[in-house]
Design an enzyme around this catalytic site. Structure first.
Site, PDB file in Angstrom:
ATOM      1  N   GLY A 159       8.882  -1.178   0.944  1.00 49.79           N
ATOM      2  CA  GLY A 159       8.139  -0.048   0.581  1.00 49.79           C
ATOM      3  C   GLY A 159       8.244  -0.361  -0.850  1.00 49.79           C
ATOM      4  N   CYS A 160       7.680  -1.626  -2.020  1.00 47.64           N
ATOM      5  CA  CYS A 160       7.243  -1.667  -3.012  1.00 47.64           C
ATOM      6  C   CYS A 160       5.962  -1.935  -2.709  1.00 47.64           C
ATOM      7  CB  CYS A 160       7.723  -2.794  -3.531  1.00 47.64           C
ATOM      8  SG  CYS A 160       8.742  -2.276  -4.737  1.00 47.64           S
ATOM      9  N   VAL A 161       5.085  -1.182  -3.107  1.00 45.19           N
ATOM     10  CA  VAL A 161       3.588  -1.587  -3.280  1.00 45.19           C
ATOM     11  C   VAL A 161       2.965  -1.951  -4.217  1.00 45.19           C
ATOM     12  CG1 VAL A 161       2.791   0.601  -1.465  1.00 45.19           C
ATOM     13  CG2 VAL A 161       3.260   1.175  -3.850  1.00 45.19           C
TER      14      VAL A 161
END
Lengths: 127, 110, 100
Positions: free
Chosen positions: B108-110
């Site tokens: 979910g980290c970009v």
């Protein structure tokens, strides 16, 4: 994803066994990503989807199929504030499973209760 | 991409995360940190160790919100807050610490 | 609520599970391999005929025709629809549930 402050009810419906296809893992990743949006999330496990939660999955590189055992990740969901896990009772019975066979605490639902849960949702995501 | 650690070539992805989690050791963490001009203190090790234990237990790297909460639970509120964790890992506690810990980037980290 | 079923009932239990949880008055659309469930003369005909008493059931005609089947082979009461009709169904409903 949504307007700020609007909380919708999301239901993830899981109906596939793990490992044989990518559905189970994909669903879990979407749940984890979606958890950041702080919506009202429920997970339902129906049909072969109940096998996703089976305890004692052994998948190590050294003595198994050599993929990640993501059943452990269901136990992390609580930390993501995803705490509503529902399992279809009939699917459990058909497979000779009881809640003691599952890696997380769940709520067993009969057909009518599960139908009710689905009816309450704003969004249903199927895997 | 790759880094050299004690004469051994360690493969990383294009963002510097280890390809093979099993190759990790403390020297790798030190070298990755040195590239960011950061020297790892006991407080850093505490978080890195926490992340490795978390991964071992749950098979994922936690999102930053989850990490902060879990650190607070285990190590107390003076460490389980964004300020403390961002001071240790200015590029983002989950992202940066996971990289030093040899874990994949948090989901979910970009 | 609109339920969609895109798998053959001979291959998977998607249709049966859908029927187990759908509420009275819901709509069910059969498309892709799901259209095999809409045809007369299969062992699922009774199940579908029974289901028609509780649900509005639709079938996507292009998928029927693509599989060499004819629209006159569709079980009485199941409503044939085209892509535009599919879109209308989705637009009318609060939520869509896909039975994969």
């Amino acid at each position: 994803m949504e307007e700020q402050g609007v909380i919708k009810k999301f239901l993830y419906v899981n109906r596939k066994a793990p490992y044989g296809s990518i559905y189970a893992l994909e669903s879990l990743e979407v749940v984890l990503i979606g958890a950041a949006f702080e919506q009202d999330i429920s997970l339902a496990f129906i049909d072969d989807g109940v096998y996703q939660l089976k305890k004692n999955q052994q998948t190590s590189v050294s003595s198994g199929i050599g993929v990640k055992d993501f059943s452990k990740t269901y136990r992390a969901l609580e930390g993501y504030d995803v705490e509503k896990l529902y399992v279809d009772n009939k699917s459990m019975e058909e497979r000779g499973l009881t809640v003691d066979d599952l890696i997380v605490d769940v709520q067993l639902l009969d057909d009518a209760q599960m139908a009710q849960l689905m009816e309450q949702q704003d969004v249903v995501l199927s895997f | 991409m790759a880094i050299e650690v004690n004469g051994k070539t360690i493969e990383t992805d294009e963002e510097g995360y280890l390809i093979n989690l099993a190759e990790w050791n403390e020297d790798i963490a030190k070298i990755l940190a040195a590239e960011d001009e950061l020297s790892i203190t006991d407080n850093h090790w505490e978080v890195i160790k926490f992340l490795r234990d978390y991964y071992d237990e749950y098979q994922i790297a936690p999102a930053v919100r989850v990490l902060t909460k879990a650190i607070g639970k285990k190590l107390g509120p003076e460490k389980g807050n964004s300020k403390y964790l961002y001071e240790l890992f200015p590029y983002g506690p989950a992202k940066q610490a996971c990289r030093y810990a040899g874990l994949p980037k948090p989901t979910g980290c970009v | 609520m609109l339920h969609t079923v895109n798998k053959s009932p001979f291959d998977r239990n998607s249709l049966e599970s859908c029927l187990r949880f759908a509420h009275q008055g819901h709509s069910i659309l059969l498309f892709e391999d799901g259209v095999y469930g809409a045809l007369k003369g299969t062992r699922f005909e009774t199940l579908l005929t029974e289901a028609l008493k509780s649900y509005n059931i639709y079938v996507l005609v292009p998928d029927i025709e693509a599989r060499g089947m004819r629209t006159d082979g569709i079980i009485e009461g199941i409503k044939p629809t085209d892509y535009a009709g599919f879109v209308d169904l989705v637009a009318q409903t609060k939520a869509v549930q896909a039975w994969l």
